[in-house]
Design an enzyme around this catalytic site. Structure first.
Site, short mmCIF file in Angstrom:
data_model
loop_
_atom_site.label_atom_id
_atom_site.label_comp_id
_atom_site.label_asym_id
_atom_site.label_seq_id
_atom_site.Cartn_x
_atom_site.Cartn_y
_atom_site.Cartn_z
N LYS A 1 -10.54 -0.02 -2.42
CA LYS A 1 -10.13 -0.63 -0.89
C LYS A 1 -10.39 1.04 -0.07
O LYS A 1 -9.45 2.00 -0.05
CB LYS A 1 -8.82 -0.58 -0.86
CG LYS A 1 -8.45 -0.74 0.79
CD LYS A 1 -7.01 -1.74 1.38
CE LYS A 1 -7.11 -0.96 3.10
NZ LYS A 1 -5.50 -1.79 3.33
N ASP B 1 1.13 -1.00 0.42
CA ASP B 1 -0.57 -0.17 -0.32
C ASP B 1 0.69 1.46 0.63
O ASP B 1 1.74 1.43 0.87
CB ASP B 1 -0.92 -0.07 0.97
CG ASP B 1 -2.36 -0.83 1.68
OD1 ASP B 1 -2.04 -2.05 0.54
OD2 ASP B 1 -2.89 -0.80 1.98
N LYS C 1 -6.54 3.22 -3.45
CA LYS C 1 -7.46 3.04 -1.89
C LYS C 1 -7.61 4.85 -1.90
O LYS C 1 -7.20 5.46 -2.27
CB LYS C 1 -6.19 2.64 -0.91
CG LYS C 1 -6.55 2.67 0.32
CD LYS C 1 -5.38 2.35 0.92
CE LYS C 1 -5.32 2.02 3.19
NZ LYS C 1 -4.47 1.30 2.96
#
Length: 348
Positions: free
Chosen positions: A284, A185, A248
């Protein structure tokens, strides 16, 4: 109940040369989703996405969750699905190896045995898709979940601000991959979005993708810092063009994190990218998703906007730390009619 959980659909992968694939987190067999290789930065395509109607998105999200009422066994099944879509996360300044081990133990056995029996799950295994930790704890997490099918995600690139030198951020990705992380991430410098420095942002994310190798890349936009839904949409498109496997919302450290209007803007960018290229990109939401009710709202959003394929861990994740506790409490209420205390569902 178990029958509802085993519901599956055939995906239609793009007719392109596939890149190296991986075993999905919680599926008996691969779903055949072709990994996004990215594309050249297309400023014309990007400009076509500039017009974002905030009021329309807010009206849509304001009515979306009121149109569906999920109750009884159906609600329990959706909540069990939500568990399988979690990146169970600990990103605290006082994290330790032991806390990470406890988090991993919770991921391996997220529900008490009596709840599993009462829900009639039988041999059905319900586990979060991944655990998400800082780089120093990647090796600890990899060892703790070895052989379970749970992925290990590392937050990298000077999380949460993303302001370290590029070489330092790339080295952190490489170190996490070397320690065994199979999902990374990364966080973008928000200033590149404010300055519309799309080429620079594209080049950075492309370098992150190269450093990831076989590990999948989730690009954190820091939507609470981006100020407008137009910025959110354009940053989403650049990230996908540069090869993001997931986009995300947030680090969870901003004052405003995942909101449904932001999520709607991002999933519509995902849909536009899919229509343009044929590739399926994951989404996400993270930060502030702490109750079962909010999790159901997000699942409804995904089902309504992108369809059933995006209710699999290959294409949708919750960034969550306390969400699992509330879902367990709701499931216990479903089988017993009573709410239990939080301490009966201990986390790390």
């Amino acid at each position: 109940m178990a029958g509802k959980l085993r519901e599956a659909e055939n995906h239609s992968p793009a007719t392109i040369t596939p890149l190296a694939s991986r075993q999905p987190a919680n599926a008996a067999e691969p779903h055949g989703i072709v990994r996004n290789p990215g594309m050249a930065l297309d400023i014309g395509f990007l400009e076509s996405m500039r017009n974002v109607n905030r009021s329309a998105l807010e009206r849509r999200t304001g009515t979306l969750t009121k149109r569906r009422s999920i109750k009884g066994d159906n609600q329990a099944a959706w909540l069990l699905r939500a568990i399988s879509l979690m990146d169970l996360t600990t990103l605290n300044s006082n994290d330790t190896d032991e806390r990470v081990r406890r988090l991993c133990a919770k991921a391996i056995n997220p529900l008490r045995a009596d709840l599993v029996a009462a829900l009639g799950l039988g041999d059905t295994v319900i586990r979060p898709a991944a655990v998400c930790v800082y780089h120093p704890f990647v090796a600890t997490a990899v060892e703790a979940v070895k052989g379970t099918g749970i992925h290990v995600a590392a937050v990298s690139t000077a999380f949460p601000h993303g302001l370290a030198p590029l070489s330092t951020r790339i080295a952190e990705i490489e170190a996490s991959v070397a320690d065994g992380a199979d999902e990374i991430d990364v966080v973008i410098p928000r200033g590149l979005v404010f300055g519309a420095r799309w080429q620079e942002l594209y080049d950075e994310i492309k370098a992150f993708r190269a450093a990831c190798g076989e590990a999948h890349l989730k690009v954190i936009l820091g939507t609470g810092d981006l100020a407008t839904l137009r910025n959110v949409t354009l940053a989403s498109m650049v990230a996908m063009m540069a090869g993001a496997d997931f986009i995300k919302t947030s680090t969870g450290k901003e004052s405003v994190n995942a909101t449904l209007p932001v999520g709607l803007a991002m999933v519509r960018a995902i849909r536009a990218y899919h229509e343009q290229t044929g590739y399926l990109i994951g989404f996400k939401p993270a930060g502030g998703i702490s109750t079962a009710k909010v999790a159901l709202d997000w699942l409804v959003l995904m089902k309504e906007e992108l369809g059933r394929p995006w209710l699999e861990p290959e294409l949708f994740r919750f960034g969550a730390s306390s969400l699992l506790t509330d879902i367990e409490r709701q499931l216990e209420h479903h089988v017993s009619g009573r709410y239990s205390a939080n301490h009966r569902h201990a986390m790390a």
